[in-house]
Design a protein around this motif. Structure first.
Motif, short mmCIF file in Angstrom:
data_model
loop_
_atom_site.label_atom_id
_atom_site.label_comp_id
_atom_site.label_asym_id
_atom_site.label_seq_id
_atom_site.Cartn_x
_atom_site.Cartn_y
_atom_site.Cartn_z
N HIS A 23 0.84 -1.20 0.00
CA HIS A 23 0.00 0.00 0.00
C HIS A 23 0.87 1.24 0.00
O HIS A 23 0.66 2.18 -0.78
CB HIS A 23 -0.94 0.00 1.21
N ALA A 26 2.36 1.75 -3.44
CA ALA A 26 1.42 2.22 -4.45
C ALA A 26 1.10 3.70 -4.23
O ALA A 26 1.11 4.52 -5.15
CB ALA A 26 0.14 1.40 -4.42
N GLU A 27 0.90 4.03 -2.97
CA GLU A 27 0.49 5.38 -2.59
C GLU A 27 1.62 6.39 -2.82
O GLU A 27 1.36 7.58 -2.96
CB GLU A 27 0.14 5.27 -1.10
N VAL A 32 1.12 8.80 -8.49
CA VAL A 32 0.09 9.11 -7.49
C VAL A 32 0.45 10.37 -6.71
O VAL A 32 -0.38 11.26 -6.54
CB VAL A 32 -0.15 7.89 -6.55
N TYR A 127 -11.50 -6.40 -2.43
CA TYR A 127 -10.90 -5.75 -1.24
C TYR A 127 -9.93 -4.65 -1.69
O TYR A 127 -10.04 -3.49 -1.28
CB TYR A 127 -10.17 -6.80 -0.40
N THR A 128 -8.99 -5.02 -2.56
CA THR A 128 -7.93 -4.08 -2.96
C THR A 128 -8.51 -2.85 -3.64
O THR A 128 -8.11 -1.72 -3.36
CB THR A 128 -6.95 -4.78 -3.92
N ARG A 129 -9.46 -3.06 -4.53
CA ARG A 129 -9.97 -1.91 -5.28
C ARG A 129 -11.05 -1.16 -4.51
O ARG A 129 -10.94 0.04 -4.29
CB ARG A 129 -10.51 -2.36 -6.64
N LEU A 131 -12.23 -1.21 -1.31
CA LEU A 131 -11.90 -0.57 -0.02
C LEU A 131 -10.90 0.56 -0.25
O LEU A 131 -10.91 1.56 0.47
CB LEU A 131 -11.37 -1.58 0.99
N GLY A 132 -10.06 0.42 -1.28
CA GLY A 132 -9.15 1.51 -1.65
C GLY A 132 -9.93 2.73 -2.16
O GLY A 132 -9.66 3.86 -1.76
N SER A 135 -11.44 4.57 0.55
CA SER A 135 -10.47 5.16 1.49
C SER A 135 -9.66 6.23 0.77
O SER A 135 -10.11 7.37 0.66
CB SER A 135 -9.55 4.06 2.05
N GLY A 136 -8.49 5.85 0.23
CA GLY A 136 -7.64 6.81 -0.47
C GLY A 136 -8.35 7.45 -1.66
O GLY A 136 -8.07 8.60 -2.01
N LYS A 170 -17.41 0.20 5.20
CA LYS A 170 -16.13 -0.52 5.11
C LYS A 170 -16.03 -1.57 6.21
O LYS A 170 -15.52 -2.67 5.99
CB LYS A 170 -14.95 0.46 5.21
N ARG A 174 -15.50 -5.58 5.69
CA ARG A 174 -14.44 -6.39 6.33
C ARG A 174 -15.07 -7.59 7.04
O ARG A 174 -14.53 -8.70 6.99
CB ARG A 174 -13.67 -5.54 7.34
N PHE A 205 0.47 2.24 -12.09
CA PHE A 205 0.94 3.58 -11.72
C PHE A 205 2.33 3.85 -12.28
O PHE A 205 2.63 4.97 -12.71
CB PHE A 205 0.96 3.76 -10.20
C1 HEM Z 1 -3.69 8.52 -3.06
C2 HEM Z 1 -3.25 7.45 -2.61
C3 HEM Z 1 -3.82 6.75 -1.42
C4 HEM Z 1 -4.12 7.25 -0.20
C5 HEM Z 1 -3.95 8.67 0.30
C6 HEM Z 1 -4.65 6.16 0.58
C7 HEM Z 1 -5.08 6.24 1.87
C8 HEM Z 1 -5.66 5.25 2.59
C9 HEM Z 1 -6.10 5.35 3.97
C10 HEM Z 1 -6.00 6.61 4.82
C11 HEM Z 1 -6.61 4.18 4.32
C12 HEM Z 1 -7.15 3.79 5.71
C13 HEM Z 1 -8.64 3.97 5.73
C14 HEM Z 1 -9.34 3.29 6.90
O1 HEM Z 1 -8.75 2.50 7.63
O2 HEM Z 1 -10.52 3.57 7.04
C15 HEM Z 1 -6.51 3.32 3.17
C16 HEM Z 1 -6.97 2.04 3.13
C17 HEM Z 1 -6.89 1.23 2.04
N1 HEM Z 1 -6.32 1.54 0.81
FE1 HEM Z 1 -5.45 3.24 0.33
N2 HEM Z 1 -4.69 5.03 -0.19
C18 HEM Z 1 -4.18 5.36 -1.42
C19 HEM Z 1 -4.02 4.56 -2.49
C20 HEM Z 1 -4.43 3.25 -2.53
C21 HEM Z 1 -4.24 2.37 -3.65
C22 HEM Z 1 -3.57 2.76 -4.94
C23 HEM Z 1 -4.80 1.18 -3.29
C24 HEM Z 1 -4.88 -0.09 -4.08
C25 HEM Z 1 -5.04 -0.13 -5.34
C26 HEM Z 1 -5.33 1.30 -1.97
C27 HEM Z 1 -5.97 0.31 -1.27
C28 HEM Z 1 -6.42 0.44 0.03
C29 HEM Z 1 -7.09 -0.62 0.75
C30 HEM Z 1 -7.40 -2.01 0.25
C31 HEM Z 1 -7.39 -0.12 2.01
C32 HEM Z 1 -8.09 -0.85 3.15
C33 HEM Z 1 -7.06 -1.35 4.15
C34 HEM Z 1 -7.73 -2.12 5.26
O3 HEM Z 1 -8.30 -1.49 6.12
O4 HEM Z 1 -7.66 -3.34 5.26
N3 HEM Z 1 -5.08 2.57 -1.53
N4 HEM Z 1 -5.94 4.00 2.13
#
Ligand code: HEM
Length: 216
Positions: A23, A26-27, A32, A127-129, A131-132, A135-136, A170, A174, A205
């Motif tokens: 993560h 990727a981020e 990005v 999950y990956t897409r 939830l992502g 979130s992000g 979310k 889960r 990316f």
């Molecule tokens: C701009 C870039 C990104 C930012 C700022 C970001 C930020 C975040 C944050 C803050 C969370 C936690 C949210 C929470 O717990 O409620 C999160 C969770 C997550 N993000 Fe990202 N994300 C970014 C890019 C991505 C990318 C590119 C992917 C995958 C393709 C991704 C997949 C996920 C997933 C699967 C979660 C859930 C994790 C879990 O709780 O199991 N994110 N992201």
């Protein structure tokens, strides 16, 4: 965290631990971070949307293939479907013109999705897409509005109109992952496939980053 180290942990906990490093990678890819900082362009965002269109068409087809399996109802959800809104975004972003090309890395990702036909595989990619995106993705939307003067148009992909409150949604997703009827082998497969899903996303990316760089 390995699956075998914590055989009884909920699968959502394993997933989060197993994909944390990926993560961060990727981020923090140049594409990005540059996009989020306002250093790219709406054209770069349009290219990303075109990749999403190919990826979500394949992901949502996979969802339809696994829909009859026990536990699928809670994961294959109409309110998450993005294919139609992506078409709408691309129409807006291109002014009805031709969409940017699908990249080689996206073709590989799509190929992977098209070869899968089990619920664990779907769950890993969903999950990956999704939830992502929930979130992000929400941060990406805000940054597109802040730095590139976008309103709501062209950003329907990040707007889940049928989800009233994202955090409890979310949490429920889960729980649905945790309740999947999977044996240890299935859990291991799910976690391994989620790691693969992150690698596919990172590769997209990286390829986009070669095409779109900040103006010097
Ligand atoms: C701009 C870039 C990104 C930012 C700022 C970001 C930020 C975040 C944050 C803050 C969370 C936690 C949210 C929470 O717990 O409620 C999160 C969770 C997550 N993000 Fe990202 N994300 C970014 C890019 C991505 C990318 C590119 C992917 C995958 C393709 C991704 C997949 C996920 C997933 C699967 C979660 C859930 C994790 C879990 O709780 O199991 N994110 N992201």
């Amino acid at each position: 965290m390995s699956v075998t180290a914590l055989p009884s942990a909920p699968v959502s906990v394993l997933l989060k631990g197993a994909t944390q490093e990926a993560h961060t990678r990727a981020e923090t890819t140049a594409f990005v971070t540059d996009l989020m900082a306002g250093r790219l362009s709406i054209a770069a965002f349009t290219a990303l949307a075109a990749q999403h269109q190919a990826i979500y068409a394949a992901l949502e087809d996979l969802g339809r293939r696994v829909a009859g399996e026990p536990g699928a109802d809670a994961l294959v959800r109409p309110e998450l479907e993005r294919t139609a809104v992506l078409a709408e975004d691309l129409r807006t972003l291109t002014g009805g013109g031709e969409a940017p090309p699908v990249l080689a890395s996206t073709e590989e990702y799509v190929h992977r999705l098209r070869t899968l036909d089990d619920l664990a595989g779907y769950a890993a990619h969903a999950y990956t897409r999704y939830l992502g995106d929930l979130s992000g993705g929400q941060a990406i939307k805000r940054m597109m509005q802040r730095h590139y003067g976008m309103g709501e148009d062209g950003l329907a992909f990040y707007t889940f109109t049928q989800i009233a409150k994202i955090p409890p949604y979310k949490a429920a997703y889960r729980t649905a992952l945790d309740e999947l009827p999977l044996d240890q082998g299935g859990r291991e497969r799910l976690v391994a496939e989620a790691r693969a899903a992150f690698r596919y996303n990172e590769a997209v990316f990286v390829e986009l980053g070669r095409q779109f760089r900040p103006a010097a």
